[in-house]
Design an enzyme around this catalytic site. Structure first.
Site, PDB file in Angstrom:
ATOM      1  N   SER A  58       6.997   9.797  10.080  1.00  0.00           N
ATOM      2  CA  SER A  58       8.208   9.636   9.256  1.00  0.00           C
ATOM      3  C   SER A  58       8.891  10.945   8.861  1.00  0.00           C
ATOM      4  CB  SER A  58       7.876   8.841   7.997  1.00  0.00           C
ATOM      5  OG  SER A  58       7.804   7.466   8.283  1.00  0.00           O
ATOM      6  N   LYS A  61      12.562  11.300   9.567  1.00  0.00           N
ATOM      7  CA  LYS A  61      13.639  10.855   8.677  1.00  0.00           C
ATOM      8  C   LYS A  61      14.381  12.019   8.031  1.00  0.00           C
ATOM      9  CE  LYS A  61      11.287   6.494   8.092  1.00  0.00           C
ATOM     10  NZ  LYS A  61      10.190   5.796   7.418  1.00  0.00           N
ATOM     11  N   SER A 113      10.802   5.797   2.269  1.00  0.00           N
ATOM     12  CA  SER A 113      10.448   5.797   3.691  1.00  0.00           C
ATOM     13  C   SER A 113      10.780   4.479   4.393  1.00  0.00           C
ATOM     14  CB  SER A 113       8.957   6.126   3.873  1.00  0.00           C
ATOM     15  OG  SER A 113       8.726   6.681   5.145  1.00  0.00           O
ATOM     16  N   LYS A 222       8.363  14.911   1.926  1.00  0.00           N
ATOM     17  CA  LYS A 222       8.381  13.689   2.733  1.00  0.00           C
ATOM     18  C   LYS A 222       7.019  13.517   3.378  1.00  0.00           C
ATOM     19  CE  LYS A 222      10.076  10.030   4.574  1.00  0.00           C
ATOM     20  NZ  LYS A 222       8.722   9.461   4.402  1.00  0.00           N
TER      21      LYS A 222
END
Length: 389
Positions: A58, A61, A113, A222
């Site tokens: 992720s 992102k 997320s 993140k």
């Protein structure tokens, strides 16, 4: 002799800044790949397998977010498709046909997320995943200058053709952090969420940002996980001296990515500080003068002793006390003096001084002699006055 003793005492009072200081001990990192950079200068302060091809999960992102912020209208309404609703993994539970502002989708994707939000962003911007992949990769190469990254989706679910490196992810994060909208969302800990299917509060998954793993100075982050990528983490942090970006990839356990990140940030805070090269500063090397090209340039300096060396090709090397290059800055040759010289006509050439070193000494002696003669004359005059009395 007293001056020599005093100098020796002063030198002995600064042992950490002497050339013989011990080499910096780098952190021991468990994760398969990691990199620590100065967020502003981009200088790499620590690296482990930084250029190795890795799966980001992720952390993808981060790219989707800054691409959307810079290429879309955040106030536009995006219509959620059935494909977005059915995407695997973490979601913010969008509904088919729901209309959501693009900014809210970016928030749901970065903070919570949401894979469904990431899919909706890509479709809204480019219409299809294939077109999105082409446009995103062009953007990452041409605008962010990433050379070892290729993304085929907006969320980071596993695909063999979806890869990057720790170094590229750090460069991407540093680029994105220069955007205030991204920076604010990246550092958001919680956000009230009102959607078609639910109303709730979404929270960041980053435990250091949320405060579950205590560490002072964390400003954003993140998380990521898929089986093939394992645990991944991106973190920004700062103190009064420096802003840092840490990327760790492929750890077996969450505790390991946080342990590694804390080790990296402590290493950066303890040993480095940010500074600037002034636009007016001149660096002589090999008979030439070099400048920053008329702009201030962010640099990273080791705390304590360091060296600045300019190569014959105009590269400024910033080295620590052990000769390790911390940062390289390409300077520009200063042509100003040459241009002025070439524009002068023969009769306009500066006149040479005829009074040299010895001429100046002679003039000084002459003036001193005149002073002595006047002094003697004055003393004689006073003596005559006394005799008259």
């Amino acid at each position: 002799m007293k001056k020599l003793i005093l100098a020796m005492l002063l030198l002995s009072s600064f042992p950490d800044t002497m050339a013989g200081a011990e080499e910096l001990t780098e952190p021991e990192i468990i994760s398969e790949a990691a990199v620590l950079t100065d967020s502003e200068s981009g200088a790499i302060l620590y690296e482990k397998n930084a250029d190795k091809k890795m799966f980001p999960a992720s952390l993808t992102k981060i790219a989707t977010a800054i691409y959307a912020i810079e290429n879309g209208d955040l106030n536009e309404m995006a219509t959620v498709s059935e494909e977005a609703v059915e995407v695997d993994g973490t979601r913010v539970y969008l509904e088919k046909g729901e209309e959501v502002p693009l900014k809210k989708l970016v928030q749901g994707m970065l903070i919570n997320s949401g894979n469904d939000a990431a899919w909706a962003i890509a479709e809204h911007l480019d219409g299809s995943m294939d077109r999105y992949s082409v446009n995103l990769n062009s953007y990452l190469k041409e605008k962010v200058h990433l050379e070892n990254t290729h993304f085929v989706n907006p969320h980071g679910l596993h695909d063999e053709n979806h890869y990057t490196t720790a170094e590229d992810l750090a460069k991407l994060t540093n680029y994105a952090l220069k955007n205030e909208t991204f920076k604010k969302i990246f550092g958001t800990k919680e956000l009230k969420w009102s959607g078609k299917s639910w109303e709730t509060t979404i929270f960041t998954h980053h435990r250091m940002l949320k405060g579950e793993v205590p560490f002072e100075g964390v400003t954003g982050g993140k998380t990521g996980f898929v089986d093939e990528a394992k645990q991944t983490l991106a973190t920004s942090a700062e103190n009064e001296s420096i802003k840092l970006t840490a990327i760790v990839l492929k750890a077996d356990f969450k505790r390991d990515i946080y342990k590694d990140t804390k080790s990296l940030l402590n290493f950066g805070f303890n040993h480095f500080e940010s500074s600037d090269l002034s636009s007016t500063e001149v660096f002589p090397a090999d008979g030439k003068n070099y400048t920053t090209g008329g702009k201030d340039v962010a640099i990273t300096l080791p705390k304590g002793t360091f060296n600045e060396n300019v190569t014959p090709k105009g590269k400024l090397l910033i080295e620590d006390q052990n000769g390790k290059v911390i940062q390289t800055v390409q300077l520009s040759e200063d042509k100003k003096d040459e241009v002025v010289s070439s524009q002068l006509k023969p009769e306009e050439e500066p006149k040479k001084e005829t009074t040299g070193y010895y001429g100046k000494i002679g003039l000084t002696l002459f003036l001193f002699a005149v002073f002595i003669l006047l002094l003697i004359k004055n003393l004689k005059e006073k003596a005559r006055r006394r005799r008259r009395v």
